[in-house]
Design a protein around this motif. Sequence first.
Motif, short mmCIF file in Angstrom:
data_model
loop_
_atom_site.label_atom_id
_atom_site.label_comp_id
_atom_site.label_asym_id
_atom_site.label_seq_id
_atom_site.Cartn_x
_atom_site.Cartn_y
_atom_site.Cartn_z
N MET A 113 0.84 -1.20 0.00
CA MET A 113 0.00 0.00 0.00
C MET A 113 0.88 1.26 0.00
O MET A 113 0.58 2.24 -0.69
CB MET A 113 -0.95 0.00 1.20
N ALA A 114 1.97 1.23 0.75
CA ALA A 114 2.90 2.37 0.80
C ALA A 114 3.49 2.64 -0.58
O ALA A 114 3.59 3.79 -1.01
CB ALA A 114 4.00 2.11 1.82
N THR A 115 3.86 1.57 -1.28
CA THR A 115 4.41 1.72 -2.63
C THR A 115 3.38 2.37 -3.56
O THR A 115 3.69 3.29 -4.31
CB THR A 115 4.86 0.36 -3.18
N GLY A 116 2.16 1.89 -3.49
CA GLY A 116 1.09 2.46 -4.31
C GLY A 116 0.83 3.92 -3.97
O GLY A 116 0.60 4.75 -4.86
N TYR A 117 0.89 4.24 -2.70
CA TYR A 117 0.66 5.61 -2.24
C TYR A 117 1.75 6.55 -2.76
O TYR A 117 1.47 7.65 -3.24
CB TYR A 117 0.59 5.62 -0.72
N VAL A 118 3.01 6.10 -2.68
CA VAL A 118 4.12 6.92 -3.18
C VAL A 118 3.99 7.12 -4.68
O VAL A 118 4.09 8.25 -5.18
CB VAL A 118 5.48 6.27 -2.82
N VAL A 119 3.75 6.05 -5.41
CA VAL A 119 3.63 6.16 -6.87
C VAL A 119 2.43 7.05 -7.24
O VAL A 119 2.55 7.93 -8.09
CB VAL A 119 3.50 4.76 -7.52
N ALA A 120 1.31 6.84 -6.59
CA ALA A 120 0.12 7.65 -6.88
C ALA A 120 0.38 9.13 -6.61
O ALA A 120 0.02 9.99 -7.42
CB ALA A 120 -1.07 7.17 -6.06
N THR A 121 1.01 9.43 -5.49
CA THR A 121 1.28 10.83 -5.14
C THR A 121 2.22 11.48 -6.14
O THR A 121 1.95 12.59 -6.62
CB THR A 121 1.87 10.93 -3.72
N VAL A 122 3.30 10.82 -6.47
CA VAL A 122 4.29 11.42 -7.37
C VAL A 122 3.76 11.51 -8.80
O VAL A 122 3.82 12.58 -9.43
CB VAL A 122 5.62 10.63 -7.31
N VAL A 123 3.21 10.43 -9.32
CA VAL A 123 2.75 10.42 -10.71
C VAL A 123 1.54 11.32 -10.89
O VAL A 123 1.50 12.16 -11.79
CB VAL A 123 2.45 8.97 -11.19
N LEU A 124 0.54 11.18 -10.02
CA LEU A 124 -0.65 12.02 -10.15
C LEU A 124 -0.33 13.49 -9.86
O LEU A 124 -0.89 14.39 -10.50
CB LEU A 124 -1.77 11.52 -9.23
N GLY A 125 0.59 13.73 -8.93
CA GLY A 125 1.01 15.10 -8.66
C GLY A 125 1.64 15.75 -9.88
O GLY A 125 1.34 16.90 -10.22
N ALA A 126 2.52 15.03 -10.56
CA ALA A 126 3.14 15.56 -11.78
C ALA A 126 2.10 15.79 -12.86
O ALA A 126 2.11 16.82 -13.55
CB ALA A 126 4.23 14.60 -12.27
N LEU A 127 1.17 14.85 -13.02
CA LEU A 127 0.11 15.00 -14.03
C LEU A 127 -0.79 16.19 -13.72
O LEU A 127 -1.19 16.94 -14.62
CB LEU A 127 -0.72 13.72 -14.15
N LEU A 128 -1.12 16.38 -12.46
CA LEU A 128 -1.99 17.49 -12.10
C LEU A 128 -1.26 18.84 -12.19
O LEU A 128 -1.88 19.85 -12.54
CB LEU A 128 -2.61 17.28 -10.73
N ALA A 129 0.02 18.87 -11.89
CA ALA A 129 0.79 20.11 -12.10
C ALA A 129 0.78 20.46 -13.59
O ALA A 129 0.56 21.61 -13.97
CB ALA A 129 2.21 19.95 -11.58
#
Length: 146
Positions: A113-129
């Motif tokens: 779950m931690a791995t998914g959370y890190v990937v989701a935060t970084v990838v989605l954060g970059a996409l939303l920026a």
Amino acid sequence: MALTSTRRRASIHAHRDPVLLGVVFLGGAVGTAIRSLLGDAFAGPSGTWPWTTLSINLTGAFLLGLLLEGLVRSGEDTGGRRLVRLGVGTGVMGGYTTYSTFMVETTDLPWPMATGYVVATVVLGALLAWAGIRAAKAFVPIGGTA
């Protein structure tokens, strides 16, 4: 007089200008207060997916992309635009987003779950920026107002 003051202020690095530091400080206090209120209002149990922090960081990434691109398109980084960039961008958005909480919450999650959370935060954060940048390009004309 105002022109000399403006030129002097523009020549001072932001980290040495007490007015600009104050703007960042006040903005940071506002952003941190908003984040804290949201975190308290929507707190989840420890060890569960941290939706509140994820939402805060993702909306912050979008808003920062939108703000900074809008400011760049509207003119030079001087005067009011510089105050907005530092007060809202560095201050409010810096206090609002919370990568320290993101990392602490990551350590409370099971490894997958931690791995998914890190990937989701970084990838989605970059996409939303990127989406925020694209939105500013669509709505703020070059040389327009932001």
